[in-house]
Design an enzyme around this catalytic site. Structure first.
Site, PDB file in Angstrom:
ATOM      1  N   ARG A 240      72.110  43.690  32.951  1.00 48.52           N
ATOM      2  CA  ARG A 240      72.795  43.461  31.689  1.00 48.52           C
ATOM      3  C   ARG A 240      73.831  42.360  31.864  1.00 48.52           C
ATOM      4  NH1 ARG A 240      69.190  44.940  29.404  1.00 48.52           N
ATOM      5  NH2 ARG A 240      68.915  46.624  27.887  1.00 48.52           N
ATOM      6  N   GLU A 269      73.831  37.294  23.318  1.00 54.35           N
ATOM      7  CA  GLU A 269      72.500  36.703  23.218  1.00 54.35           C
ATOM      8  C   GLU A 269      72.097  36.557  21.755  1.00 54.35           C
ATOM      9  OE1 GLU A 269      70.738  38.804  27.318  1.00 54.35           O
ATOM     10  OE2 GLU A 269      69.884  39.289  25.364  1.00 54.35           O
ATOM     11  N   HIS A 288      66.184  36.498  28.463  1.00 51.76           N
ATOM     12  CA  HIS A 288      65.897  37.935  28.416  1.00 51.76           C
ATOM     13  C   HIS A 288      64.389  38.208  28.331  1.00 51.76           C
ATOM     14  CE1 HIS A 288      68.175  41.863  27.352  1.00 51.76           C
ATOM     15  NE2 HIS A 288      67.095  42.122  28.060  1.00 51.76           N
TER      16      HIS A 288
END
Length: 325
Positions: A240, A269, A288
């Protein structure tokens, strides 16, 4: 409030009459599979859900009205990370939260190994030379015999460690506390998070892999103190973004303590084109994408959870909402 049973599983009799709500972004084929598994028709998971009775929801986000209605029996997340769900407000009392893991550990492990091998074979440097039409041999290195420090010894961290270890890399896991006895599969050794900064494994690691969840205890976990102990390792974050102090990472990159960074996740993000994170030296950001879940992953994990709940058992992918994972 919806009633459950010991161990955190919903009562089977409530499950039998729960309405199935599927998020609108789910594919039609996945919704049909959810209907097949549960033996009932799916309704849209929307901001307002008329009617009464317990609710079984599948999606990525929980509408506030459903969260506050005291009707949620079970929410299955199509994602592995549930921190956005838990950060959006208090979790409904008694409601089960499960998540999709699927083959994510395998995907993330291959992602990490891919970057490890690419770095050892100077792939980024050769790609840059190709763009310049430059012919020059570059030094390479073997992965075998080097050390990877893997933060997080759960399913994802274990998969990463297992694949690296298969290539001859010495794998040291970092857990909340040190463990006695045989280390979990994939690891040569496991140390506690409180001793990592002083351990020779951090100073001697060639790769530092972060696979930590986002909790109050892990926010900013990789800060100036830990990065100061790194001696030329490459930092790879597949956990994370909030676990990393980007200012501290930038300092370590600029002074050479961190050789290179591969960041699949960020605290905010998506990063805007003007975000300073794009200008971090010797850093690659991969949006991601290391452990994207497929419809098959959602269906398989949901089916396993469904069988467990029907039998009155707490499913394996259940989330401890107090811990956040």
């Amino acid at each position: 409030m919806v009633a459950g049973v010991a161990g955190g599983a919903p009562a089977p009799e409530l499950l039998a009459r729960a309405r199935l709500l599927a998020a609108p972004e789910l594919s039609a084929s996945l919704v049909r599979e959810l209907e097949r598994i549960t033996g009932r028709s799916a309704e849209p998971l929307a901001d307002e859900v008329p009617g009464s009775g317990p609710l079984l929801c599948v999606g990525a986000a929980l509408p506030g009205s459903v969260r506050a209605a005291d009707r949620l029996l079970w929410f299955h997340s199509v994602n592995a990370g549930t921190d956005p769900l838990l950060a959006a407000g208090p979790w409904p009392a008694g409601a089960l939260l499960t998540r999709t893991v699927g083959r994510m550990g395998e995907r993330i492990a291959q992602y990490v190994l891919g970057w490890v091998l690419a770095e050892c074979q100077a792939v980024p440097e050769y790609a840059a030379q190709h763009a310049r039409a430059e012919w020059r041999r570059l030094p390479t290195e073997l992965v075998a015999g080097q050390t990877a420090l893997v933060y997080g010894t759960g399913r994802i961290g274990g998969a990463v460690a297992g694949l690296l270890r298969g290539c001859g890399v010495r794998t040291v896991g970092v857990a909340r506390t040190a463990r006695t006895g045989a280390p979990p599969p994939g690891f040569d050794r496991v140390i506690g998070a409180g001793e990592d900064a002083e351990a020779e494994e951090l100073t001697g690691a060639r790769w530092v892999v972060a696979a930590l969840p986002s909790t109050g205890a892990t926010e900013g976990f990789f800060g100036a103190g830990r990065f100061a102990a790194v001696r030329g390792a490459t930092f790879v974050n597949v956990g994370r973004g909030a676990t990393v102090d980007l200012g501290a990472l930038e300092g370590a990159l600029r002074d050479g303590g961190v050789r290179r960074a591969v960041l699949d996740v960020l605290a905010e993000e998506p990063a805007a084109p003007g975000d300073p994170v794009w200008r971090l030296p010797r850093t690659v950001i991969t949006s991601h994408s290391a452990g994207i879940t497929a419809d098959e992953d959602v269906a398989v994990d949901f089916a396993a959870c469904w069988e467990a709940v029907r039998e009155g058992r707490r499913p394996g992918p259940a989330v401890d909402v107090e811990r956040g994972y």
